[in-house]
Structure formats: structure tokens, C-alpha cells
Motif scaffolding. Sequence first.
Motif, mmCIF file in Angstrom:
data_model
loop_
_atom_site.group_PDB
_atom_site.id
_atom_site.type_symbol
_atom_site.label_atom_id
_atom_site.label_comp_id
_atom_site.label_asym_id
_atom_site.label_seq_id
_atom_site.Cartn_x
_atom_site.Cartn_y
_atom_site.Cartn_z
ATOM 1 N N ALA A 151 1.050 -1.159 0.177
ATOM 2 C CA ALA A 151 0.093 0.028 0.415
ATOM 3 C C ALA A 151 0.498 1.334 0.094
ATOM 4 C CB ALA A 151 -1.032 -0.198 0.925
ATOM 5 N N ASN A 152 2.028 1.231 0.798
ATOM 6 C CA ASN A 152 2.707 2.393 0.811
ATOM 7 C C ASN A 152 3.300 2.595 0.073
ATOM 8 O OD1 ASN A 152 1.919 2.714 3.731
ATOM 9 N ND2 ASN A 152 4.081 1.589 3.896
ATOM 10 N N ALA A 153 3.756 1.889 -1.100
ATOM 11 C CA ALA A 153 4.579 2.061 -2.942
ATOM 12 C C ALA A 153 3.193 2.784 -3.923
ATOM 13 C CB ALA A 153 4.644 0.506 -3.160
ATOM 14 N N HIS A 154 1.786 2.936 -3.892
ATOM 15 C CA HIS A 154 1.365 3.511 -5.339
ATOM 16 C C HIS A 154 1.478 4.836 -5.219
ATOM 17 C CE1 HIS A 154 -1.408 -0.679 -3.529
ATOM 18 N NE2 HIS A 154 -0.100 -1.064 -3.985
ATOM 19 N N THR A 155 0.598 5.114 -5.486
ATOM 20 C CA THR A 155 0.657 6.843 -6.335
ATOM 21 C C THR A 155 -0.557 7.125 -7.159
ATOM 22 O OG1 THR A 155 2.385 8.417 -7.356
ATOM 23 C CG2 THR A 155 1.957 6.493 -8.807
ATOM 24 N N THR A 177 4.277 23.727 -22.118
ATOM 25 C CA THR A 177 4.944 22.337 -21.588
ATOM 26 C C THR A 177 4.293 22.641 -20.019
ATOM 27 O OG1 THR A 177 7.292 22.651 -22.341
ATOM 28 C CG2 THR A 177 6.964 21.487 -20.399
ATOM 29 N N ILE A 178 4.004 21.188 -19.311
ATOM 30 C CA ILE A 178 2.769 21.563 -18.591
ATOM 31 C C ILE A 178 3.486 20.955 -17.113
ATOM 32 C CG2 ILE A 178 0.605 21.706 -19.386
ATOM 33 C CD1 ILE A 178 0.079 19.189 -19.093
ATOM 34 N N THR A 179 3.788 20.158 -16.091
ATOM 35 C CA THR A 179 4.158 20.077 -15.495
ATOM 36 C C THR A 179 2.967 18.862 -14.243
ATOM 37 O OG1 THR A 179 5.877 20.926 -15.068
ATOM 38 C CG2 THR A 179 5.538 19.456 -12.869
ATOM 39 N N VAL A 180 3.344 17.850 -14.541
ATOM 40 C CA VAL A 180 2.243 16.539 -13.781
ATOM 41 C C VAL A 180 3.005 16.193 -12.886
ATOM 42 C CG1 VAL A 180 0.655 15.870 -15.792
ATOM 43 C CG2 VAL A 180 2.908 14.625 -15.030
ATOM 44 N N GLU A 181 2.503 15.928 -11.690
ATOM 45 C CA GLU A 181 3.251 15.796 -10.497
ATOM 46 C C GLU A 181 2.228 14.268 -9.617
ATOM 47 O OE1 GLU A 181 4.431 18.331 -6.386
ATOM 48 O OE2 GLU A 181 3.422 19.130 -8.419
ATOM 49 N N TRP A 182 3.559 13.592 -9.210
ATOM 50 C CA TRP A 182 2.458 12.453 -8.945
ATOM 51 C C TRP A 182 3.236 12.346 -7.750
ATOM 52 C CZ3 TRP A 182 5.048 11.217 -14.013
ATOM 53 C CH2 TRP A 182 3.587 11.647 -14.473
ATOM 54 N N HIS A 183 2.162 11.893 -6.270
ATOM 55 C CA HIS A 183 2.631 11.589 -4.724
ATOM 56 C C HIS A 183 1.907 9.948 -4.529
ATOM 57 C CE1 HIS A 183 4.915 15.245 -4.244
ATOM 58 N NE2 HIS A 183 4.149 15.417 -4.918
ATOM 59 N N HIS A 184 2.480 10.040 -3.350
ATOM 60 C CA HIS A 184 1.929 9.015 -3.149
ATOM 61 C C HIS A 184 0.849 9.312 -1.556
ATOM 62 C CE1 HIS A 184 1.970 6.036 0.424
ATOM 63 N NE2 HIS A 184 1.497 5.224 0.063
ATOM 64 N N ASP A 185 0.887 10.168 -1.117
ATOM 65 C CA ASP A 185 0.118 10.575 0.003
ATOM 66 C C ASP A 185 -0.635 11.983 0.096
ATOM 67 O OD1 ASP A 185 -0.928 8.308 1.787
ATOM 68 O OD2 ASP A 185 1.242 8.527 2.628
ATOM 69 N N ASN A 186 0.874 12.615 -0.500
ATOM 70 C CA ASN A 186 0.379 14.309 -0.252
ATOM 71 C C ASN A 186 1.973 14.769 -0.826
ATOM 72 O OD1 ASN A 186 2.191 14.465 1.959
ATOM 73 N ND2 ASN A 186 1.058 13.516 3.252
ATOM 74 N N ASP A 187 2.193 15.691 -0.809
ATOM 75 C CA ASP A 187 2.337 16.142 -1.574
ATOM 76 C C ASP A 187 3.755 17.099 -0.597
ATOM 77 O OD1 ASP A 187 1.718 18.975 -0.523
ATOM 78 O OD2 ASP A 187 1.786 20.185 -2.561
ATOM 79 N N SER A 188 3.700 16.170 0.831
ATOM 80 C CA SER A 188 5.535 17.531 1.728
ATOM 81 C C SER A 188 6.459 16.500 1.611
ATOM 82 C CB SER A 188 5.320 16.379 3.518
ATOM 83 O OG SER A 188 4.789 15.070 2.824
ATOM 84 N N PRO A 189 7.451 17.478 1.960
ATOM 85 C CA PRO A 189 9.275 16.623 1.223
ATOM 86 C C PRO A 189 9.430 14.654 2.024
ATOM 87 C CG PRO A 189 9.143 19.320 2.690
ATOM 88 C CD PRO A 189 7.646 17.992 2.645
ATOM 89 N N SER A 190 8.674 14.900 2.419
ATOM 90 C CA SER A 190 8.986 12.899 3.198
ATOM 91 C C SER A 190 8.293 12.174 2.162
ATOM 92 C CB SER A 190 8.408 12.971 4.640
ATOM 93 O OG SER A 190 7.321 13.330 4.786
ATOM 94 N N ASP A 191 7.604 13.049 1.788
ATOM 95 C CA ASP A 191 6.212 11.783 0.637
ATOM 96 C C ASP A 191 7.079 11.131 0.080
ATOM 97 O OD1 ASP A 191 3.760 11.196 0.150
ATOM 98 O OD2 ASP A 191 4.231 11.314 -2.411
ATOM 99 N N ASP A 192 7.365 9.650 -0.522
ATOM 100 C CA ASP A 192 7.616 8.967 -1.217
ATOM 101 C C ASP A 192 7.378 9.110 -2.579
ATOM 102 O OD1 ASP A 192 6.386 7.115 -0.403
ATOM 103 O OD2 ASP A 192 6.411 5.819 0.520
ATOM 104 N N ILE A 193 6.188 8.976 -2.660
ATOM 105 C CA ILE A 193 6.301 9.620 -4.342
ATOM 106 C C ILE A 193 5.708 7.974 -4.860
ATOM 107 C CG2 ILE A 193 6.736 10.037 -6.481
ATOM 108 C CD1 ILE A 193 7.652 12.395 -4.670
ATOM 109 N N ILE A 194 6.508 7.403 -5.378
ATOM 110 C CA ILE A 194 5.866 5.422 -5.297
ATOM 111 C C ILE A 194 6.908 4.579 -4.760
ATOM 112 C CG2 ILE A 194 6.598 6.353 -7.562
ATOM 113 C CD1 ILE A 194 5.027 4.087 -8.848
ATOM 114 N N ASP A 195 6.529 3.741 -4.707
ATOM 115 C CA ASP A 195 8.319 2.704 -4.053
ATOM 116 C C ASP A 195 9.228 2.249 -5.419
ATOM 117 O OD1 ASP A 195 9.002 -0.418 -3.735
ATOM 118 O OD2 ASP A 195 8.494 0.436 -1.673
ATOM 119 N N GLY A 196 10.296 2.487 -4.467
ATOM 120 C CA GLY A 196 11.342 1.985 -6.040
ATOM 121 C C GLY A 196 11.670 1.193 -6.428
ATOM 122 N N SER A 197 11.026 -0.149 -5.859
ATOM 123 C CA SER A 197 10.281 -1.482 -6.246
ATOM 124 C C SER A 197 9.552 -1.289 -8.349
ATOM 125 C CB SER A 197 10.582 -2.730 -5.267
ATOM 126 O OG SER A 197 8.705 -2.793 -5.167
#
Length: 199
Positions: free
Chosen positions: A21-25, A84-104
Motif C-alpha cells: 500500500a505504501n508503494a502506490h501513487t 509545457t505542463i508539469t504533472v506531479e505524482w505523490h503517494h500520500d501528499n506533497d510533503s517533502p517526506s512523501d515517497d512518491i512511489i516505491d523504488g521497486s
Amino acid sequence: MKVAFSFGSALALFAGMASMANAHTYLSKLTLDGVQESEGKCIRPYPPNRNFPVKDPSSTDLTCGTGGVSNTASETCPVEAGSTITVEWHHDNDSPSDDIIDGSHLGPCLVYMAPLESNGSGDVWFKIFEDGYDASSGTWCVDKIRSSGGKLDVTLPSDIKAGDYLLRTEIIALHESDTDYSVNPARGAQYYPNCAQLS
């Protein structure tokens, strides 16, 4: 018949489920002509499990994510052709500690467009961006968005016909794609599609 129960095995199972669940985006934000927009305004709203993947490639959820076909954004946001547009993915929120998506969860990033009136149904999509595997650096697009805080720049076609469009972003995580979903629904590629409305 007696069934052996191991507390350690149960903990391992729950830990594995939590890490999955922590790996999603999900598509969190969209920057158009320098203005940042978020879910609901331009991006179609999500259900509570917004960062869960679509596993079944025959599901209508593959179009815009879970609930994305039936929901609409409150606005169709204007943007200049060729910008040029910017799309932005996150796992939970856009805080600096958010892991975006798991590295695996390595795989490509893709962006498509379709006329808004189609609601994504049928042979209406055209691809405007794809970034997969870079053999020279040994990196996937997922590696790039993880290192950029979830952000990816995409240039809209300069010759696109004026009108209202669906913009569909997608990440495909390939870590379980060794087995097809139709063979084992617990495995298969994980699709993370979301849609926004642009004019």
C-alpha cells in the motif's frame, strides 16, 4: 485437521501488505502555464483509495482510474497549445517526506489526450509523451520522478485542434509483470492512470 498458525508469519504478511500500500501513487497536481491546480478543479476527483493501482487491463477503470470515468472535475482548465505542463505524482501528499512511489515499482510514464466529449471511450486516445527505460543510465521514468519530487514536464502538441480534452497520465509498475493478471490476479502489471480536463 489442525492448522498451524505462526504469529511471525502473520506479522510478515501484514508488513508485506502495508509495504504494498505504501508503494502506490496518484496524480496529485498539474501545473498549467505556471499555475498549479489540484484534484477536483482540473484533475478528476478520486475515491478514498486514490493511490491504488488498476490491475485488470480489461476494466473501464483503466481509462481514468477508479471512478474516473463517472466523475468530472469542477472545471476544464485553459492551457496554451505547445506549452509545457508539469504533472506531479505523490503517494500520500506533497510533503517533502512523501515517497512518491516505491523504488521497486519501476516502469514507464505515459501521457495521452482524447476529446473530452468522448469521456475516453473507444479509439479516441493519442499519445503525447512516453518515457520508459534509459539503457545508458540504467534508469526508468519512475526513477526520474522519484528524484524530482514526483514532477514530470510534458509538452503539449503545438498543432492540436482547439477544444476540450481529457489528459490521461499513467505510470505502469512492472515489478509483478512476470505473470499476466489473467493467469494470477494477485500479480500482473500495476497501472496508475488519472485524468484531467483541459481546454
